[in-house]
Design a protein around this motif. Sequence first.
Motif, mmCIF file in Angstrom:
data_model
loop_
_atom_site.group_PDB
_atom_site.id
_atom_site.type_symbol
_atom_site.label_atom_id
_atom_site.label_comp_id
_atom_site.label_asym_id
_atom_site.label_seq_id
_atom_site.Cartn_x
_atom_site.Cartn_y
_atom_site.Cartn_z
ATOM 1 N N GLU A 159 0.639 -1.242 -0.318
ATOM 2 C CA GLU A 159 0.100 -0.140 -0.031
ATOM 3 C C GLU A 159 0.590 0.561 0.179
ATOM 4 O O GLU A 159 0.642 2.155 -0.931
ATOM 5 C CB GLU A 159 -0.598 0.118 0.948
ATOM 6 N N LEU A 165 2.312 3.260 -3.653
ATOM 7 C CA LEU A 165 1.798 4.520 -4.105
ATOM 8 C C LEU A 165 2.225 6.124 -3.360
ATOM 9 O O LEU A 165 2.417 7.043 -5.278
ATOM 10 C CB LEU A 165 0.314 5.736 -2.517
ATOM 11 N N LYS A 166 3.155 5.977 -2.838
ATOM 12 C CA LYS A 166 4.560 6.487 -2.930
ATOM 13 C C LYS A 166 5.442 7.046 -5.088
ATOM 14 O O LYS A 166 6.058 7.652 -5.157
ATOM 15 C CB LYS A 166 5.323 6.839 -1.913
ATOM 16 N N ARG A 196 3.536 8.829 -7.462
ATOM 17 C CA ARG A 196 3.698 9.670 -7.009
ATOM 18 C C ARG A 196 4.770 9.941 -8.054
ATOM 19 O O ARG A 196 4.696 11.739 -8.501
ATOM 20 C CB ARG A 196 3.383 10.231 -5.898
ATOM 21 N N THR A 237 -1.641 6.543 -11.077
ATOM 22 C CA THR A 237 -1.074 5.960 -10.346
ATOM 23 C C THR A 237 -0.731 3.842 -11.033
ATOM 24 O O THR A 237 -0.262 4.263 -12.236
ATOM 25 C CB THR A 237 -3.056 5.151 -9.824
#
Length: 205
Positions: A132, A136-137, A140, A169
């Motif tokens: 998770e 996500l990082k 980004r 994403t």
Amino acid sequence: MSGVPETPEATGPHWPVPPLGGWTADDLDRLPNLPPHTELIDGSLVFVSPQTLFHSRAVDFFKWQLESVAPADLEVVREFTIDIDRQNRPEPDVVVVHGEVVERADQTRFPAESVVLAIEVVSPDSKARDRETKPLKYARAGIRHYWRVETDEGRAVVYVFELEPATGTYTPTGIFHDRLKVSVPFTLDLDLAGITPRRRTPESE
């Protein structure tokens, strides 16, 4: 003198107290006596647990295999931090970067924009981070390719993701159990059985 013997001070690890606002990426190079492979996630220091045999073998496997087929302008490095922003400096288990960012022997990090592929081998204590938080990082930060490696009863399973530019994403592009065959970020065809021990233990059956 009271005649009461003094109680010796308790000894043990003294963890650094974070400053107001949390630690920064530069602090990882300045803080003394940090455990090996300490990461920075959202301004907090993350200490890793001892590696499992599967984790160690998987990291070795992917580093060696990727080095053997990666284009000459790319470098493959294991367990090396990358700068995402001021409060995030994670350490992928294996990272493929553009060769020009490998500058000197005492270098401690790579810029996230140089990363072509980040691989995380999931440990019991890192499931939430690898499934998770880190994806996500990484997304980004614009890292185009992310692979997550897990174990299913001792056998490797590789989850492959690619960055979808319209949404920023990751989109899953495959789940590989016995054989990993991809064409991006470069052509690769791997027998994942090479990660498991040559002599299988009862725990891996």
